[in-house]
Scaffold this motif. Structure first.
Motif, PDB file in Angstrom:
ATOM      1  N   SER A   1      12.258  21.552  56.791  1.00 43.14           N
ATOM      2  CA  SER A   1      13.004  21.219  55.574  1.00 43.14           C
ATOM      3  C   SER A   1      14.509  21.230  55.820  1.00 43.14           C
ATOM      4  O   SER A   1      15.265  20.544  55.124  1.00 43.14           O
ATOM      5  CB  SER A   1      12.653  22.202  54.453  1.00 43.14           C
ATOM      6  N   LYS A   2      14.954  22.021  56.803  1.00 44.22           N
ATOM      7  CA  LYS A   2      16.366  22.061  57.189  1.00 44.22           C
ATOM      8  C   LYS A   2      16.453  21.872  58.694  1.00 44.22           C
ATOM      9  O   LYS A   2      15.531  22.255  59.426  1.00 44.22           O
ATOM     10  CB  LYS A   2      16.999  23.403  56.808  1.00 44.22           C
ATOM     11  N   PRO A   3      17.556  21.308  59.198  1.00 47.29           N
ATOM     12  CA  PRO A   3      17.731  21.242  60.647  1.00 47.29           C
ATOM     13  C   PRO A   3      17.758  22.646  61.253  1.00 47.29           C
ATOM     14  O   PRO A   3      18.005  23.637  60.558  1.00 47.29           O
ATOM     15  CB  PRO A   3      19.085  20.543  60.814  1.00 47.29           C
ATOM     16  N   GLY A   4      17.517  22.725  62.538  1.00 46.68           N
ATOM     17  CA  GLY A   4      17.580  23.998  63.247  1.00 46.68           C
ATOM     18  C   GLY A   4      18.918  24.160  63.945  1.00 46.68           C
ATOM     19  O   GLY A   4      19.590  23.175  64.294  1.00 46.68           O
ATOM     20  N   LEU A   5      19.318  25.413  64.156  1.00 43.33           N
ATOM     21  CA  LEU A   5      20.564  25.731  64.850  1.00 43.33           C
ATOM     22  C   LEU A   5      20.259  26.622  66.038  1.00 43.33           C
ATOM     23  O   LEU A   5      19.561  27.643  65.905  1.00 43.33           O
ATOM     24  CB  LEU A   5      21.536  26.448  63.912  1.00 43.33           C
ATOM     25  N   ALA A   6      20.769  26.244  67.205  1.00 45.51           N
ATOM     26  CA  ALA A   6      20.776  27.111  68.386  1.00 45.51           C
ATOM     27  C   ALA A   6      22.228  27.479  68.662  1.00 45.51           C
ATOM     28  O   ALA A   6      23.101  26.594  68.708  1.00 45.51           O
ATOM     29  CB  ALA A   6      20.166  26.401  69.589  1.00 45.51           C
ATOM     30  N   PHE A   7      22.504  28.763  68.831  1.00 44.66           N
ATOM     31  CA  PHE A   7      23.868  29.268  69.005  1.00 44.66           C
ATOM     32  C   PHE A   7      23.871  30.252  70.165  1.00 44.66           C
ATOM     33  O   PHE A   7      23.075  31.190  70.199  1.00 44.66           O
ATOM     34  CB  PHE A   7      24.336  29.935  67.704  1.00 44.66           C
ATOM     35  N   VAL A   8      24.766  30.013  71.126  1.00 46.35           N
ATOM     36  CA  VAL A   8      24.905  30.901  72.275  1.00 46.35           C
ATOM     37  C   VAL A   8      26.374  31.289  72.425  1.00 46.35           C
ATOM     38  O   VAL A   8      27.267  30.465  72.216  1.00 46.35           O
ATOM     39  CB  VAL A   8      24.385  30.239  73.573  1.00 46.35           C
ATOM     40  N   THR A   9      26.641  32.556  72.750  1.00 41.07           N
ATOM     41  CA  THR A   9      27.988  33.024  73.010  1.00 41.07           C
ATOM     42  C   THR A   9      27.954  34.079  74.103  1.00 41.07           C
ATOM     43  O   THR A   9      27.030  34.909  74.147  1.00 41.07           O
ATOM     44  CB  THR A   9      28.645  33.588  71.728  1.00 41.07           C
ATOM     45  N   VAL A  10      28.960  34.048  74.997  1.00 43.48           N
ATOM     46  CA  VAL A  10      29.049  34.997  76.116  1.00 43.48           C
ATOM     47  C   VAL A  10      30.502  35.428  76.234  1.00 43.48           C
ATOM     48  O   VAL A  10      31.393  34.585  76.425  1.00 43.48           O
ATOM     49  CB  VAL A  10      28.574  34.364  77.438  1.00 43.48           C
TER      50      VAL A  10
END
Length: 257
Positions: free
Chosen positions: A226-235
């Motif tokens: 129903s909503k787009p997906g989010l992938a988030f990475v931080t280092v």
């Protein structure tokens, strides 16, 4: 003689009566007898002036609405501004210009973590990365804390936490701004890469806070939910040896199926 005087008096009376009738009646069919004259009512101070009498009324054009001003960076936003206007007013997030180029992506990883809530799969990163309790996200991988510091690398997925825009690029910009909630206070973004991915958009950026910084990326992708997906990475820079994993993440995000 008395009869003559009496006859003259009758004639005079008839003549006077005829004169009075002529004065009291209208002199023509289009005139009316004037009524009593009274003072006109006082017009209110705010009343509009009386319209001019002309054969053809002058058309009036509707007033042109004033354009909504775009808030300058750092301005307080009044209700009614759009999400993109809020983005452009945020001094922590610069404009994404054509100078920001694409980046060469490595080959996608074979091992993945599947997130059925978003309809996405992300690379399963090898050691020292490890899976972790996902809440408040729907999947999570982390690096071990380095040198006792509070900051450490993380890769998470979740349904899009901000309002989707018509353009996937704009949606990714708002998602990148949202990630500042997960960086130290006072963080500011500078863009490193921007490009279209399958059913979405990817952004790679630097997050500067004080004397330190992190490398980060977001991938917004339509996984059929129903909503787009989010992938988030931080280092963070304390784990800069793992910055190369950011390229592995953004190249490996894909739709389940």
């Amino acid at each position: 003689m008395r009869s003559i005087y009496r006859g003259l008096a009758v004639v005079a009376a008839v003549a006077v009566g005829a004169t009075v009738i002529v004065l009291a009646l209208p002199s023509g069919p289009d005139e009316v007898v004037a009524g009593p004259v009274t003072a006109p009512p006082a017009a209110p101070a705010s009343s509009a002036p009386a319209p001019t009498t002309s054969a053809t009324p002058t058309p009036t054009s509707p007033p042109t609405p004033a354009p909504t001003p775009i808030p300058s960076p750092g301005a307080s936003l009044a209700p009614g501004y759009t999400a993109m206007q809020a983005l452009y007013a945020d001094p922590r997030v610069p404009r994404l210009t054509g100078r920001v180029k694409r980046m060469a992506l490595p080959r996608p990883a074979k091992l993945v973590v599947k997130d059925k809530r978003t309809g996405l799969a992300v690379p399963r990163l090898g050691k020292p990365w490890k899976t972790h309790g996902a809440a408040p996200f729907t999947s999570k991988q982390v690096l071990p804390a380095a040198g006792g510091g509070k900051l450490r690398g993380m890769l998470v997925t979740c349904p899009l936490p901000i309002m989707e825009q018509k353009s996937p690029r704009d949606t990714a910009l708002l998602a990148a701004r949202w990630t500042l909630n997960h960086h130290p206070k006072g963080s500011k973004i500078s863009w490193l890469a921007s490009q279209r991915v399958k059913t979405g958009w990817m952004l790679v950026f630097r997050v500067k806070y004080g004397k330190h910084s992190s490398r980060a990326a977001v991938v917004v992708m339509d996984g059929g939910m129903s909503k787009p997906g989010l992938a988030f990475v931080t280092v963070p820079d304390s784990q800069r040896k793992r910055w190369r994993d950011i390229g592995r993440v953004v190249s490996g995000v894909r739709v389940l199926g």
